[in-house]
Design an enzyme around this catalytic site. Structure first.
Site, PDB file in Angstrom:
ATOM      1  N   ARG A  41       0.861  -1.282   0.016  1.00 30.00           N
ATOM      2  CA  ARG A  41      -0.110  -0.012   0.126  1.00 30.00           C
ATOM      3  C   ARG A  41       0.801   1.230  -0.009  1.00 30.00           C
ATOM      4  NH1 ARG A  41      -4.461  -2.331   0.077  1.00 30.00           N
ATOM      5  NH2 ARG A  41      -4.406  -4.411   1.305  1.00 30.00           N
ATOM      6  N   ASP A  58      -0.999  -6.752  -0.990  1.00 31.54           N
ATOM      7  CA  ASP A  58      -0.259  -7.431   0.269  1.00 31.54           C
ATOM      8  C   ASP A  58      -0.300  -8.923  -0.039  1.00 31.54           C
ATOM      9  OD1 ASP A  58       0.267  -8.212   2.656  1.00 31.54           O
ATOM     10  OD2 ASP A  58      -0.986  -7.081   3.790  1.00 31.54           O
ATOM     11  N   TYR A 148      15.873 -13.702   8.644  1.00 32.88           N
ATOM     12  CA  TYR A 148      15.797 -13.677   7.398  1.00 32.88           C
ATOM     13  C   TYR A 148      16.248 -14.939   6.519  1.00 32.88           C
ATOM     14  CZ  TYR A 148      17.160 -11.412   2.736  1.00 32.88           C
ATOM     15  OH  TYR A 148      17.243 -11.137   1.400  1.00 32.88           O
ATOM     16  N   LYS A 152      14.910 -17.733   4.113  1.00 38.08           N
ATOM     17  CA  LYS A 152      15.376 -17.930   2.557  1.00 38.08           C
ATOM     18  C   LYS A 152      15.571 -19.245   2.461  1.00 38.08           C
ATOM     19  CE  LYS A 152      14.704 -14.059   0.721  1.00 38.08           C
ATOM     20  NZ  LYS A 152      13.719 -14.006  -0.175  1.00 38.08           N
ATOM     21  N   ILE A 178      23.232  -6.097  -3.416  1.00 40.52           N
ATOM     22  CA  ILE A 178      22.946  -5.367  -4.590  1.00 40.52           C
ATOM     23  C   ILE A 178      23.342  -4.071  -4.589  1.00 40.52           C
ATOM     24  CG2 ILE A 178      21.205  -4.890  -6.472  1.00 40.52           C
ATOM     25  CD1 ILE A 178      19.846  -7.715  -5.373  1.00 40.52           C
TER      26      ILE A 178
HETATM   27  C1  AKB Z   1      20.577  -8.073   2.864  1.00 41.08           C
HETATM   28  O1  AKB Z   1      21.530  -7.413   3.427  1.00 41.08           O
HETATM   29  O2  AKB Z   1      19.531  -8.354   3.982  1.00 41.08           O
HETATM   30  C2  AKB Z   1      20.299  -8.323   1.542  1.00 41.08           C
HETATM   31  C3  AKB Z   1      20.862  -9.494   1.135  1.00 41.08           C
HETATM   32  C4  AKB Z   1      22.146  -9.881   1.200  1.00 41.08           C
HETATM   33  O3  AKB Z   1      19.973 -10.424   0.860  1.00 41.08           O
HETATM   34  N1  AKB Z   1      20.733  -7.183   0.499  1.00 41.08           N
END
Ligand code: AKB
Length: 320
Positions: A41, A58, A148, A152, A178
Site C-alpha cells: 500500500r 499485500d 531472514y 530464505k 545489490i
Molecule cells: C541484505 O543485506 O539483507 C540483503 C541480502 C544480502 O539479501 N541485501
C-alpha cells in the site's frame, strides 16, 4: 513455456530496489501492458504507475494475489516482495509472515491458477558461520543465524517442493548485496555499499556500519537484472537446480570500496563505526562459487568493482 508475447508477468515488490528496475526492463522486453507491477500500500511510484498496469497487493493476503492473477491472466511471476536481514531482526514475526506466508500464498495461488513459471530470489543469507567463508560452494551447510536467512532457506526448500510435487516451474538465485542507483535498498546489511555512494557525492564523507575489513559478495544492478531474466528464460532441461543458484558478481572489503570511490572523489573520507549489523555480515561468506550458474544457464557478470564504481558515480551525478 516459451518466452514470447503471450507472457503476462506479475512483479510483486515492484516498488523496491530490484523490483523498480526489473519491472522497467521486463516492460521493455515483453511490452508495457504485459507486465503488471504490484506494490504494497505504501510507496506508489509514478513511473511504474504510468508506464504500465499497477496493482496494490499485500502478499500476506491470498485473495489479493488471486484477484490480480485472475484479472490479468498472469502466467509468470517475479515474486520480489520480502523483508531483508536488518528489518527481519527488528521484526522477526513480520519477516516470517511476509517471507514465508507470502511466498506460500504466491506458490499456492500460482499452482491453482495454472501459472507456468515463478521467480523467487534467495540470498547469501542462507549461509551461516558453518559455511566455508571463501568460495561458499553451491552445495554446503545452510545454518543461517538470522530470521531472514531462515526464511530464505525455507523458501528455497518450499520452491523446490512445489517443482517436484506439483510441477510448478519455480526458479531462484541467491542474491548477493545489490548495488544500484535508482531506488535505495531497504533494511539490508549490505545497504552500506549503496549509501556510501550517495554520501560521497553529497557530503564527501560516510560513516560505515561495518568494519573496513568486512568482505561480502556484491553485484551491480544491471548484472542482477541480467541474471534474473536469463535464469527465467533458460531452457528447463538445462537446469539441474531450481531455487538455489549461487550468484556472484564481485567481492570487496568496505575499505576497498571507499578507496575506489576516493579515486574519483579525492576529498572523500570514510570512517567505520561497526554496530549490530557487523555480526550479520560476519555470518555470511566473503565469496561464493557460482560455477553451477555459469555452467547450467551461461552466467557471466559484466561489472567488477572499478567499472561498477565509475558507472554508479556517473548515474548518481546525472540522473535521467
Ligand atoms: C541484505 O543485506 O539483507 C540483503 C541480502 C544480502 O539479501 N541485501
Amino acid at each position: 513455456m516459451t518466452q514470447n508475447n503471450t507472457l503476462k508477468v506479475l512483479v510483486t515488490g515492484a516498488v523496491g530496489q530490484v523490483g523498480s528496475e526489473l519491472t522497467m526492463e521486463l516492460r521493455r522486453r515483453y511490452g508495457d501492458d504485459n507486465v503488471i507491477a504490484a506494490g504494497h500500500r505504501t510507496n506508489p511510484d509514478d513511473v511504474l504507475r504510468t508506464s504500465g498496469p499497477f496493482e496494490i497487493i499485500d502478499v500476506t493476503i491470498r485473495d489479493e494475489i488471486e484477484r490480480v492473477i485472475k484479472r490479468h491472466k498472469i502466467n509468470t511471476i517475479y515474486h520480489l516482495a520480502a523483508i531483508l536481514s536488518v528489518v527481519g531482526e527488528e521484526k522477526p514475526q513480520l519477516a516470517w509472515n511476509v517471507n514465508i506466508n507470502g511466498l506460500h500464498n504466491i506458490l499456492e495461488t500460482a499452482r491453482q491458477h495454472d501459472v507456468k513459471r515463478v521467480f523467487v530470489p534467495s540470498s547469501i543469507a542462507v549461509f551461516g558461520p558453518e559455511t566455508p567463508r571463501n568460495n561458499a560452494p553451491q552445495e554446503t551447510t545452510l545454518r543461517p543465524t538470522t530470521i531472514y536467512g531462515v526464511t530464505k532457506v525455507a523458501g528455497e526448500l518450499l520452491g523446490n517442493y512445489y517443482c517436484k510435487r506439483f510441477g510448478l516451474d519455480v526458479r531462484g538465485l541467491r542474491y548477493p548485496g545489490i548495488i544500484s542507483s535508482e531506488t535505495l535498498p531497504g533494511g539490508g546489511t549490505t545497504d552500506y555499499a549503496v549509501h556510501i555512494f550517495y554520501s560521497a557525492i553529497k557530503d564527501r564523507r560516510y560513516t560505515c556500519f561495518v568494519r573496513e575489513d568486512t568482505v561480502l559478495p556484491m553485484i551491480y544492478m544491471p548484472d542482477c537484472i541480467k541474471a534474473s531474466i536469463r535464469l527465467m528464460e533458460a531452457d528447463l532441461s538445462s537446469l539441474k537446480h531450481h531455487c538455489d543458484y549461487n550468484l556472484a558478481g564481485m567481492s570487496f572489503s568496505a575499505k576497498q570500496l571507499a578507496s575506489e570511490i576516493k579515486k574519483w572523489i579525492p576529498d572523500f573520507a570514510c570512517n567505520y563505526e561497526p554496530d549490530f549489523r557487523q555480526a550479520i555480515a560476519d555470518s555470511w561468506p566473503k565469496r561464493i562459487d557460482d560455477s553451477a550458474a555459469r555452467k547450467e544457464w551461461g552466467w557471466p557478470p559484466t561489472f567488477d568493482l572499478p567499472s561498477m564504481t565509475i558507472d554508479m558515480l556517473k548515474r548518481l551525478r546525472s540522473p535521467n
